[in-house]
Each structure stands twice: as C-alpha cells, then as structure tokens.
Design a protein around this motif. Structure first.
Motif, PDB file in Angstrom:
ATOM      1  N   GLU A  17      46.364  42.028  49.747  1.00 40.92           N
ATOM      2  CA  GLU A  17      45.198  40.538  49.983  1.00 40.92           C
ATOM      3  C   GLU A  17      46.082  40.357  51.518  1.00 40.92           C
ATOM      4  OE1 GLU A  17      41.663  39.530  48.822  1.00 40.92           O
ATOM      5  OE2 GLU A  17      42.229  41.907  48.580  1.00 40.92           O
ATOM      6  N   GLY A  18      47.486  40.579  51.993  1.00 36.99           N
ATOM      7  CA  GLY A  18      47.738  39.571  52.808  1.00 36.99           C
ATOM      8  C   GLY A  18      49.576  40.327  53.176  1.00 36.99           C
ATOM      9  N   SER A  19      49.893  40.143  54.077  1.00 40.98           N
ATOM     10  CA  SER A  19      51.376  40.262  54.277  1.00 40.98           C
ATOM     11  C   SER A  19      52.098  39.502  53.487  1.00 40.98           C
ATOM     12  CB  SER A  19      51.837  40.754  55.839  1.00 40.98           C
ATOM     13  OG  SER A  19      51.270  39.273  56.327  1.00 40.98           O
ATOM     14  N   GLY A  38      45.149  32.948  36.420  1.00 41.99           N
ATOM     15  CA  GLY A  38      44.211  33.523  37.575  1.00 41.99           C
ATOM     16  C   GLY A  38      42.563  32.989  37.882  1.00 41.99           C
ATOM     17  N   MET A  39      42.034  32.025  36.873  1.00 43.72           N
ATOM     18  CA  MET A  39      40.984  31.619  37.553  1.00 43.72           C
ATOM     19  C   MET A  39      41.249  30.476  38.308  1.00 43.72           C
ATOM     20  SD  MET A  39      38.418  33.097  36.037  1.00 43.72           S
ATOM     21  CE  MET A  39      37.723  34.389  35.467  1.00 43.72           C
ATOM     22  N   LEU A  40      42.247  29.143  37.662  1.00 47.12           N
ATOM     23  CA  LEU A  40      42.576  28.260  38.949  1.00 47.12           C
ATOM     24  C   LEU A  40      43.259  28.945  39.614  1.00 47.12           C
ATOM     25  CD1 LEU A  40      44.138  25.832  35.975  1.00 47.12           C
ATOM     26  CD2 LEU A  40      41.761  25.861  36.581  1.00 47.12           C
ATOM     27  N   TYR A  41      43.018  30.323  40.398  1.00 48.83           N
ATOM     28  CA  TYR A  41      43.965  30.258  41.552  1.00 48.83           C
ATOM     29  C   TYR A  41      42.983  30.865  42.481  1.00 48.83           C
ATOM     30  CZ  TYR A  41      45.808  33.477  44.713  1.00 48.83           C
ATOM     31  OH  TYR A  41      46.877  34.260  45.994  1.00 48.83           O
ATOM     32  N   ALA A  42      41.984  31.750  42.134  1.00 51.46           N
ATOM     33  CA  ALA A  42      40.910  32.028  42.507  1.00 51.46           C
ATOM     34  C   ALA A  42      40.021  31.014  43.134  1.00 51.46           C
ATOM     35  CB  ALA A  42      39.668  32.610  41.111  1.00 51.46           C
ATOM     36  N   LEU A  56      39.972  37.405  41.800  1.00 53.88           N
ATOM     37  CA  LEU A  56      41.066  36.799  42.603  1.00 53.88           C
ATOM     38  C   LEU A  56      40.487  36.754  43.700  1.00 53.88           C
ATOM     39  CD1 LEU A  56      44.385  37.645  40.830  1.00 53.88           C
ATOM     40  CD2 LEU A  56      43.253  35.521  40.614  1.00 53.88           C
ATOM     41  N   ARG A  57      40.089  38.561  43.728  1.00 51.78           N
ATOM     42  CA  ARG A  57      39.292  39.309  44.978  1.00 51.78           C
ATOM     43  C   ARG A  57      38.280  38.631  45.457  1.00 51.78           C
ATOM     44  NH1 ARG A  57      41.583  43.542  43.142  1.00 51.78           N
ATOM     45  NH2 ARG A  57      43.927  44.314  44.221  1.00 51.78           N
ATOM     46  N   ALA A  58      37.034  38.319  44.153  1.00 49.17           N
ATOM     47  CA  ALA A  58      36.307  38.119  45.086  1.00 49.17           C
ATOM     48  C   ALA A  58      35.528  36.125  45.087  1.00 49.17           C
ATOM     49  CB  ALA A  58      35.191  37.700  44.153  1.00 49.17           C
ATOM     50  N   ARG A  59      37.333  35.502  45.171  1.00 49.89           N
ATOM     51  CA  ARG A  59      37.240  34.117  44.820  1.00 49.89           C
ATOM     52  C   ARG A  59      36.170  33.173  44.087  1.00 49.89           C
ATOM     53  NH1 ARG A  59      41.424  32.024  45.503  1.00 49.89           N
ATOM     54  NH2 ARG A  59      41.427  30.985  46.647  1.00 49.89           N
TER      55      ARG A  59
END
Length: 531
Positions: free
Chosen positions: A55-57, A445-449, A411-414
């Motif tokens: 998802e990013g460097s 994980g959900m909070l991060y998303a 996580l990827r869907a946001r």
C-alpha cells in the motif's frame, strides 16, 4: 514488553488497595503499563504492515526495518549461546543499533504519512497527555494482568490512581471460563445454565477491592483490559452482593455494572484510546447506513477452499468453519436497522447479494454506519486464515474466495464510518481460554481502517435479542447519541422490558443482552465541544 517482565517493577510502584501511594510512583507505574499493552499493539502493527505491504513505500519500509531488527537480535542471541568472541558480538550489536535507527526513521515516516497507524503501534505519550483526552465525568479503567496479580489504574482528567488486584493470571483465566460457561447454551440441549451472579460479584470485588479508588463514581468508564479479562464484557460484573436468582426475572434486579445510567466503552489499550481520541473526526460520509447480512453454511470442502488449498494441517479450522450455523434472521436485522436510519432499500445487501466482491467493490467511505450481520471469526478460532475475517452469504457454486472477507480487504477498502457493527462475533477461544487479544487485533484493524467506533459481540446472540438491541442502539445513534451511550441505554431498556408484558422473562438472562460492546472513542460534536 511482556507483563511478566514488568510485574516486579510494578510491584515496587503500585501498593495494595487502601495503601497511600506517591503520585510520582503512580505516574511511573502507568508509563510502565503502557509498555505492556504495547506488546499486543506491536503484533497488530506487524500484522497490518504485512497486510498492507503493497500500500505504500513507508509501510513496506517499516516492515523491512522491523524484520531486519528482529533478525539482528536473533543473531545476537545465537552468538551469546555459542560463546563467540566479544569483537564479533560487538559487530552484531552495531548491526542491531543500525537496524533500530532505521526502524525509528521508518516509524516516524509512517506516522507522518499515515497518522492513523498510531492506532496500531501504541505510540508512547505521557500520562498527562492521556488525561487530557478524557472528558468530564469520564474515567479510563485499565487492568494489566501479571502472572501473580493484576494492576488496576483509574485515570481521569485530574488524577491517576493505581492499586494491586489480588488475582493471578491463572485465576483470571479460570474465572472468565466459569462466567462464560453461564453465557452459552448447552450444546446438547440448547438450554442456558443460570448465570453465576455471585461469582461475578466476587470478581468485581477482586478487581476493585475495599480501599481501591471509587470506580463507580464515574458515569462513563472506558475499559482497557489486558489478558484473560479482555474476553469478558464488564456489563456482566455485579457491584453489590446479589440475592439468589430464583427465576429469570430476578436478573432485572441485579446490580450490574451497567446499572445506574453508567456507560461502558472499551479500548484495545490506553494508548490506542488516546490516539483514536486525537485522530477521530465525525464522518463526512453522505449516506447514513449500509447493511450486509446472511451466511451460507460451508461444506468441509468449501471451507477448505476458503482457507486456501495450499494450507496444510488445518483440519480443525475447516471443521470450525463448516460447523458455523446459519443466521436466519440476519436479513431482518439489517432491514429493521436500515429503517431506523432512514436509509433506502438499496442500503440492504442480503443473501446472495452479500459476497466479498459486493463489499470490496463498494465505496464504503460513503456510509456513516456499516453493519455486518454475519459471522466474524478471530485468529484464535481459525488460525489458518491468518487474520480476522467476516464470512459472507456467497452461494455454494460461487468462487470460494467470495465466502470470506479478510481484515486486509477492509484495510484496503477504507472506511469513513462513525460506527461499524459486527453482530455475530465470538471471543470464546477454542481451547476454553478467552480470545481477547485476537478481539483486540480485530478492533484495532477496524479503527485503523477508518471506523470511529466498533460495535461487536463477545458471543453469538439469538436472532431476536441481537436484532432488537441493534435496532434500539441505531435508533439512538441516528438521533445523535454517541454509540457506547446508545448501546448502554438499549441494553438497559431491553433488560427492563423482560417479563413486563413486552418480552419473556428469559430475555433478562445476560446471555441475551450483555454480549455487545462498543470499542473506540467516537464523540458527538456536542461532546467534542466540551473539550
């Protein structure tokens, strides 16, 4: 740091309940407790970094730097065991120091580019900074479980207090196991055993013994429990000596911790709570609600395909997935919730319309509430999945990958949600131990998303109670109430209606109302104004 490593230090700083403590010692003890919760956070951060490596460097560099540091430390351990000369050990120490510098730089870059990563990493702050995140009338009740005893912390805007909890880790595990035995139907008969309210009161008195700070003086408690207690909803704790339970209706008169207008919210850790409070802003999503519902039971062959054909030694995991029951009332649950939120008919995605592609292909950032009336499985239950997952209602003939939504998909869907609802989660580990750490990882994980709050259950609740609790809660959220307060009011209302002509007396049993909890620090605009 593991709790066992920190416990001797906490013993020096934290007195028994009722014994005066120096303010500086209490603050120092809380800082040490931050290190304990950081262990689980580090694992969650490593997992997320692995899931998001593409998802990013910055995140990819973080993962590589952590792997480099771990490899150097492992080389040093092997060198010590082999008795290598000092100059070789010095060279490895220099490698460790270089790896640590690279890791620190990578963490700083991730924090700058992805500040929400603090929800996973438990970025250190001072106790004063933690106090500043709390509202008037609110207290953080944190418990660190050591091998021989626990340590309680009560943090408010003005004070930090600490005390020893006379409860070993083994005793905590056994107590949680006994209490949860009264919160699950008998597999053979489907009947519920009486809930042991006396045991629930004994646990409360051990957590908050005579002489401990007055936890009950606070109308809103944010609970951050480490260890076995993380698998128990504190709503089932009993604060006063209970009378004998002669019938289910007697549960209405028990002095539950939830009584007296008290709100219980939960956090993966004190640091995660503070980070989420600092980062959270009300959702800017244009639509009120979307609900996904249902579950198509999996055959053993399809369960194995969902886990992955290349996995070996996963027979128990296949059986666990294949043994999950259908959720016949799930569609009705989201339909009622959609009406409560005044969402249109297209807000309900049930049955065959609920697949992995339907979720991942949706723009979930458009919804203020995202509701999954579906089985959520944790890594303690199905370790071969490798991460927490939500199971869908994909029809039997579809691609097996459509049956599982992994945390990495979310996580990827946001998200841009004030609330995510998981109404069929279970934190009872397969070995009889609570899966509290796995539950914490799912919440992080959900909070991060992008969820401000997560409403999830500690066990699968029967169809009508969970649908009623969800509807009552979302109706209040729709009127602007904060999710944890809305859930607490819904649980009290549900309990009060049992045996009053509205609901059967059996619904007063805590199995029917105590499973849902709200994790996260979401605040309404009015509450933010109080800051």
């Amino acid at each position: 740091a593991a709790a066992a490593a920190i416990a001797p230090y906490l013993d020096l700083l934290v007195p028994a309940a009722g014994t005066p403590a120096r303010a500086d010692d209490t603050v120092e003890a809380l800082e040490a407790a931050f290190l304990v919760s950081g262990g689980a956070a580090a694992a969650a951060a490593a997992d997320a970094a692995a899931l998001l490596a593409g998802e990013g460097s910055a995140i990819r560099e973080l993962r590589e730097a952590r792997n480099e540091r771990d490899a150097a430390e492992a080389r040093f351990d092997r060198a010590i065991a082999a008795g290598v000369p000092e100059h070789e050990r010095a060279a490895i120490r220099a490698q460790i120091e270089a790896a640590q510098r690279r890791l620190a730089d990578a963490e700083a870059r991730v924090q700058a580019e992805r500040p929400e990563f603090a929800l996973l990493t438990d970025t250190m702050i001072t106790p004063a900074e933690l106090r500043a995140t709390l509202r008037p009338g609110e207290a953080l009740f944190a418990i660190i479980q050591g091998p021989e005893r626990g340590y309680g912390f009560l943090v408010t805007r003005a004070t930090v207090e600490a005390w020893r909890i006379p409860l070993s880790e083994r005793e905590a595990q056994a107590t949680v196991r006994r209490l949860r035995a009264g919160l699950a139907p008998d597999p053979a008969t489907g009947r519920l055993a009486p809930f042991d309210v006396e045991e629930a009161h004994r646990l409360w008195r051990r957590l908050v013994p005579v002489g401990a700070p007055d936890v009950l003086a606070h109308r809103r408690l944010v609970i951050a429990a480490h260890g076995p207690l993380a698998a128990l909803p504190f709503a089932v704790l009993v604060t006063e000596p209970p009378r004998r339970i002669a019938s289910d209706a007697d549960y209405r008169d028990v002095a539950w911790l939830l009584a007296g207008g008290r709100t219980l919210a939960y956090a993966p850790s004190a640091l995660a709570f503070a980070a989420q409070r600092r980062l959270a802003r009300p959702s800017s999503a244009p639509l009120p609600y979307v609900g996904f519902a249902g579950f198509t039971p999996l055959s053993p062959a399809r369960a194995a395909q969902a886990i992955g054909p290349s996995r070996r030694g996963c027979e128990a995991d296949v059986s666990a997935l294949a043994g999950l029951p259908p959720l016949p009332a799930a569609a009705r649950e989201v339909e009622i919730s959609a009406r409560q939120m005044r969402a249109g008919a297209d807000a309900v995605r049930a049955g065959a319309a609920f697949t992995r592609s339907a979720v991942v292909g949706s723009d979930l950032t458009r919804y203020r509430i995202v509701h999954f009336a579906a089985h959520a499985v944790l890594t303690d239950e199905v370790p071969c999945l490798g991460e927490p997952a939500i199971l869908t209602a994909a029809p039997p003939g579809s691609d097996p990958r459509e049956a599982v939504i992994r945390l990495s998909d979310v996580l990827r869907a946001r998200l841009d949600a004030d609330l995510v609802v998981l109404s069929a989660c279970n934190t009872a580990g397969p070995d009889g131990r609570g899966a509290g750490e796995a539950f914490s990882g799912l919440a992080r994980g959900m909070l991060y998303a992008g969820a401000r709050s997560l409403l999830a259950t500690h066990w699968t609740v029967p169809d009508f109670p969970i649908a009623a609790l969800a509807a009552l809660t979302l109706a209040r959220v729709g009127r602007g109430e904060e999710p944890a307060e809305a859930l607490a009011e819904a649980q009290r209302e549900f309990l009060s209606r049992a045996d009053d002509g509205n609901l059967p007396a059996a619904y007063a049993h805590p199995f029917n109302w105590a499973a849902p909890v709200v994790i996260g620090g979401q605040q309404t605009p009015a509450q933010q104004a109080l800051r």
